[in-house]
Design a protein around this motif. Structure first.
Motif, PDB file in Angstrom:
ATOM      1  N   GLN A  61     -29.949 -26.930  34.106  1.00 22.40           N
ATOM      2  CA  GLN A  61     -28.615 -26.372  33.487  1.00 22.40           C
ATOM      3  C   GLN A  61     -27.625 -25.894  34.649  1.00 22.40           C
ATOM      4  O   GLN A  61     -26.576 -25.537  34.336  1.00 22.40           O
ATOM      5  N   SER A 106     -32.697 -33.380  31.332  1.00 26.75           N
ATOM      6  CA  SER A 106     -32.399 -32.898  30.220  1.00 26.75           C
ATOM      7  C   SER A 106     -32.572 -33.751  29.031  1.00 26.75           C
ATOM      8  O   SER A 106     -31.868 -35.192  29.149  1.00 26.75           O
ATOM      9  N   HIS A 126     -24.454 -28.751  30.777  1.00 24.80           N
ATOM     10  CA  HIS A 126     -24.839 -27.425  30.958  1.00 24.80           C
ATOM     11  C   HIS A 126     -25.972 -27.113  29.514  1.00 24.80           C
ATOM     12  O   HIS A 126     -27.024 -26.684  29.927  1.00 24.80           O
ATOM     13  N   PHE A 127     -25.407 -27.202  28.653  1.00 28.59           N
ATOM     14  CA  PHE A 127     -26.265 -26.745  27.342  1.00 28.59           C
ATOM     15  C   PHE A 127     -27.315 -27.754  26.971  1.00 28.59           C
ATOM     16  O   PHE A 127     -28.218 -27.414  26.509  1.00 28.59           O
ATOM     17  N   GLY A 129     -29.326 -29.064  29.532  1.00 28.93           N
ATOM     18  CA  GLY A 129     -29.981 -28.309  30.200  1.00 28.93           C
ATOM     19  C   GLY A 129     -30.656 -27.107  29.660  1.00 28.93           C
ATOM     20  O   GLY A 129     -31.927 -26.752  29.585  1.00 28.93           O
ATOM     21  N   VAL A 130     -29.800 -26.065  28.987  1.00 30.82           N
ATOM     22  CA  VAL A 130     -30.409 -24.917  28.482  1.00 30.82           C
ATOM     23  C   VAL A 130     -31.408 -25.297  27.395  1.00 30.82           C
ATOM     24  O   VAL A 130     -32.346 -24.684  27.354  1.00 30.82           O
ATOM     25  N   GLN A 155     -24.540 -19.509  24.562  1.00 25.83           N
ATOM     26  CA  GLN A 155     -25.610 -19.841  24.622  1.00 25.83           C
ATOM     27  C   GLN A 155     -26.588 -19.401  23.525  1.00 25.83           C
ATOM     28  O   GLN A 155     -27.504 -20.081  22.898  1.00 25.83           O
TER      29      GLN A 155
END
Length: 282
Positions: A61, A106, A126-127, A129-130, A155
């Protein structure tokens, strides 16, 4: 307090606890715990018989490798803080290979566009990965409830979408933002701020509060323009984005509608340290 680094050992312990009809709460974290995290743990303890706190710094992330390298690692201090809350807590602190057994990559997700605005726009991937790590952690623990802070409101909405799409029988609990006395939203990144800048960064929340007042009588565009101007004349803080969006869909708005709920979202750099915050507007 027991610490587990392997999913199978943790799952064996949780099966035993579930056989005694205990409810399981979970608080996923990346460590470097502060009062914001501890507030989540306290709420989880008050609403569940057993609470698992995960501590895992998720590499997928971070779209900036320097951020990953600089992220604080404080397992000993984190364990001490958690033990002061409850000796009955379970800590899940896996290594990289436990969570990414094949390759550190991811999964690609589609969350109907909410992953592409604001944080998603400025932090590509990023998201994904989250969501990858949150899904893996939720499947490993299978809690009844999982707790996330509203500081990372986008998130939180992503996680709610994830649980709905994957049909995971988990209640996602959003918890209020915890702030420093100055109003600065608590974050692990705050520790990297020099004392002077940490004080100056309270300007972020003060601006959000003023924007909330203005939103009562002015348009979203007028409020956004005002925020831009406020940061243009601030010498130490660089505005990355300010966005007013629908609180449910996260779609940016241009015209208010009475029946909708809105939030203001902001990201600011203070000498290279990125800070985010948000506030409900109505």
């Amino acid at each position: 307090m027991r610490v587990f680094d392997a999913k199978l050992k943790l799952q064996s312990q949780l099966r035993l606890m579930r056989s005694e009809n205990n409810t399981i709460g979970m608080v996923p974290t990346m460590g470097a715990l502060h009062e914001g995290h501890l507030a989540l743990v306290r709420q989880a303890l008050s609403e569940n018989d057993v609470v698992v706190v995960s501590i895992f710094i998720n590499p997928t992330q971070f779209n900036n490798p320097e951020d990953l390298n600089k992220y604080p690692r404080s397992m000993e201090q984190d364990s001490k803080l958690l033990s002061e809350l409850s000796e009955e807590l379970l800590i899940f602190a896996p290594g990289i290979r436990e969570m990414y057994p094949e390759s550190v990559e991811s999964v690609s997700y589609n969350f109907d566009g909410i992953e592409e605005v604001m944080e998603g726009k400025h932090r590509p991937g990023h998201f994904d990965g989250v969501a990858t790590i949150v899904e893996a952690l939720l499947r490993a623990v299978s809690p009844d409830r999982a707790y996330f802070g509203e500081k990372d409101y986008q998130q939180l909405q992503i996680v709610r979408k994830l649980v709905s799409q994957k049909q995971l029988p988990i209640e996602i609990m959003g918890c209020p933002i915890v702030r420093e006395p100055s109003g600065l939203a608590m974050s692990s990144r705050n520790e990297r701020l020099p004392k002077r800048l940490r004080k100056e960064a309270s300007f972020i929340y003060k601006t959000l509060q003023a924007a909330k007042v203005k939103f009562g009588t002015e348009s979203a565009i007028e409020v956004s323009d005002w925020v831009d101007n406020e940061f243009n004349i601030h010498p130490d803080l660089e505005l990355e984005y300010f966005e007013i969006a629908d609180a449910e869909t996260l779609r940016p708005i241009r015209r208010k509608q009475k029946e909708n709920k809105y939030r203001a979202f902001i990201a600011v750099y203070a000498e290279g340290i990125r800070l985010i915050d948000n506030i409900a507007l109505n």
